[in-house]
Design an enzyme around this catalytic site. Structure first.
Site, PDB file in Angstrom:
ATOM      1  N   ASP B  11       0.861  -1.182   0.000  1.00 27.78           N
ATOM      2  CA  ASP B  11       0.000   0.000   0.000  1.00 27.78           C
ATOM      3  C   ASP B  11       0.899   1.233   0.000  1.00 27.78           C
ATOM      4  OD1 ASP B  11      -2.097  -1.701   0.179  1.00 27.78           O
ATOM      5  OD2 ASP B  11      -2.665  -1.192   2.240  1.00 27.78           O
ATOM      6  N   ASP B 130     -13.599  -7.216  -4.235  1.00 28.29           N
ATOM      7  CA  ASP B 130     -13.589  -7.372  -2.776  1.00 28.29           C
ATOM      8  C   ASP B 130     -14.917  -8.017  -2.408  1.00 28.29           C
ATOM      9  OD1 ASP B 130     -11.165  -6.065  -2.684  1.00 28.29           O
ATOM     10  OD2 ASP B 130     -12.036  -4.110  -2.224  1.00 28.29           O
TER      11      ASP B 130
END
Lengths: 199, 253
Positions: B11, B130
Site C-alpha cells: 500500500d 472485494d
C-alpha cells in the site's frame, strides 16, 4: 546505440529501462530517419495485433523495417507481427518476414497465458540469444495468441498448444515472452542481443 | 509448466509504503523502491502496488514512485487504486506499470474494462473484486469494503471476464487481515467460473496456506501483504513449501 521503435506500445518504457540498466544507450523514436544506422533495433509490443499492424503503416515504419538490415528484436506482439498475420485480426497485415499465421492458444487452459513458464531450446536450431539460458529458467509471458512452430523457431513453450517462444531468421530475432520483465534471465537475453548488435 | 505466482502487495501513499489494519492506523513501512528490490531478490514473481492517495498531490507522487520502481525492478507489477478511466490507466502504464487494477470504477462503469483492454490489451487489465459473505452469497463490496454493491461476486467475475478483464484479483474481505488462510470456497467458485487467471487474496497466515489454496482451488496466483512485510514468512519459505507439495513455482537459480 539501440533504437527502440516507438508507436505507443505499453511496454516501451520497460524495455527502455532494462536497456539503460544494462548500460546501453537508447534512442526512442517512431521516425525511420532517426532509426537509420543504429547498432540494432527493438520492436516492443503488447496488446492487439490490429493496433501494431495499423501503427506500422504510419510514418513509413513498415517499409523501413522491411528494408533495414541491422539486428532487429521483436518482443511479444513485436515478434508476432513478423509473421504473415494473426487470427486476432484477420484483416490486418503482418510484415510477412516469417511465413505462418499467429493463432489463439487452444486447450484446457486459462487465457491469457499470464505468468512464468519454461522453454524448450531446439538443439538443431540453438537460439543465439539463449546462450545464458539454463534448463529450468522461467520467463514471463502475457499473451493469448501465439505463433506456430516454423523452421525459424529456436525455442518452444507449451500452454495448451506448443508454440514458438523464440525465433531467429538471419538478423531477425524474436521472443514471445517479455525479457524486460523476466528478471535476471531476461536481462541476460537482452544483454546477449546488445552484444550481437556490436558485431 | 506455468508456475504458480506469489505476489506481495504494497500500500503506497505519498511516496511511502504504509501499513495498518484500517485507514486510521497507518504506519510508515518504508521506501517502495527499496521494498520492491527486496521482494524481487527474495523471489517475488510479481508485485502489486495499491495507491491509497487521498489528494491529487499524493496521486502525482505515485506516478514518480512507479517510474522509480520500473527503473530498478525487472519483474511485472500492477498498480491499483484511482484507476477510473483509460486516461488514468495510461498514465500508470506509460510510467512503467505492466497492468492496472480496477475496482470501484468498473462497478460504476463496466465499459472502462473494455476501453483499457482495447488500448493496452486484456493482459493489462486486472479486475479487483472485494467480496464478503452476505445473505447466502458472496457479495461484491466497493470503496475498500465499505459499500455493498448488490452484485454477486461470481456473476460479476464472469461479466468482467467477458468485458475485457485479463485477470481477477479476488479478495475475501472476511479473511483479510485475519491470517486464518485464504477463503478456499470463494476462490474455488470464482476460479471454476471464469476462463481467465484468478489471484487469491486475503487471509494468508503461513506458507501452508499457499499450499492449501493451490491444492484446493484453480487459482493461478496468491497475494499477501502483512506476512511478508512483517517478515513473518519469507517468500522463499512459501516457495519451498510449494515445491515440497509438487506445486510448480519459479525458483531463483
Amino acid at each position: 546505440m539501440i533504437g527502440l521503435i516507438d508507436y505507443g506500445a505499453g511496454n516501451l518504457p520497460s524495455v527502455r529501462n532494462a536497456l539503460l540498466h544494462l548500460g546501453e544507450e537508447v534512442l526512442v523514436s517512431g521516425d525511420p530517419k532517426d532509426l537509420e544506422n543504429l547498432d540494432g533495433l527493438i520492436l516492443p509490443g503488447v496488446g492487439h495485433f490490429a493496433s501494431i499492424a495499423t501503427a506500422l503503416d504510419k510514418n513509413g515504419l513498415r517499409e523501413f523495417i522491411l528494408r533495414q538490415d541491422r539486428p532487429l528484436l521483436g518482443i511479444c506482439l513485436g515478434m508476432q507481427v513478423f509473421f504473415d498475420g494473426s487470427e486476432e485480426a484477420p484483416r490486418a497485415q503482418g510484415l510477412g518476414l516469417i511465413p505462418s499465421t499467429v493463432k489463439l492458444l487452444q486447450g484446457e487452459i486459462r487465457i491469457p497465458h499470464l505468468g512464468w513458464n519454461s522453454m524448450e531450446l531446439r538443439q538443431q536450431n540453438f537460439p543465439p540469444l539463449g546462450a545464458e539460458i539454463s534448463p529450468g529458467d522461467l520467463v514471463y509471458f502475457a499473451h493469448s495468441y501465439a505463433a506456430p512452430i516454423t523452421e525459424f523457431t529456436t525455442a518452444t513453450t507449451t500452454h495448451g498448444t506448443t508454440f514458438t517462444s523464440m525465433i531467429q531468421k538471419g538478423n531477425l530475432y524474436g521472443t514471445q515472452f517479455h525479457p524486460e520483465k523476466s528478471g535476471e534471465v531476461g536481462l541476460n537475453i537482452l544483454r546477449k542481443f546488445v552484444e550481437i548488435t556490436r558485431c | 509448466m506455468l508456475a504458480k505466482r506469489i505476489i506481495p502487495c504494497l500500500d503506497v501513499r505519498a511516496g511511502r509504503v504504509v501499513k495498518g489494519v484500517n485507514f486510521l492506523g497507518l504506519r510508515d513501512a518504508g521506501d517502495p523502491v527499496e521494498l520492491a528490490i527486496r521482494y524481487n531478490e527474495e523471489g517475488a514473481d510479481e508485485l502489486v502496488f495499491l495507491d491509497i492517495s487521498a489528494t491529487l498531490e499524493e496521486r502525482e507522487s505515485m506516478h514518480e514512485t512507479i517510474r522509480q520502481v520500473a527503473e530498478k525492478v525487472f519483474i511485472p507489477f500492477t498498480v491499483g487504486g484511482g484507476i477510473h478511466s483509460v486516461e488514468s490507466a495510461a498514465k500508470v502504464i506509460l510510467a512503467g506499470a505492466d497492468k492496472v487494477g480496477v475496482n470501484s470504477a468498473a462497478i460504476q462503469n463496466p465499459n472502462v474494462l473494455s476501453e483499457i483492454a482495447a488500448r493496452f490489451g486484456e493482459q493489462a487489465v486486472v479486475l479487483a473484486i472485494d467480496a464478503t459473505w452476505s445473505d447466502g452469497h458472496w457479495m461484491v463490496t466497493s470503496h475498500s469494503g465499505t459499500r455493498d454493491t448488490g452484485l454477486d461476486a461470481i456473476e460479476w467475475a464472469i461479466h468482467a471476464a467477458n468485458a475485457g478483464a485479463g485477470e481477477i484479483l479476488l479478495t475475501s474481505m472476511d479473511a483479510d487481515g485475519v491470517r486464518t488462510g485464504f477463503n478456499i470456497a470463494l476462490t474455488q467458485f470464482v476460479a471454476d467460473a471464469v476462463p481467465i487467471p484468478v489471484i487469491a487474496s486475503g487471509g494468508a497466515g503461513s506458507a501452508q496456506d499457499f499450499v492449501k489454496v493451490f491444492q484446493r482451488t484453480r487459482a493461478e496466483a496468491a497475494l499477501a501483504a502483512s506476512i511478508f512485510h512483517e517478515q513473518h514468512t519469507a517468500i522463499s519459505e512459501v516457495k519451498r513449501a510449494l515445491t515440497e507439495a509438487n506445486i510448480p513455482v519459479r525458483r531463483q537459480q
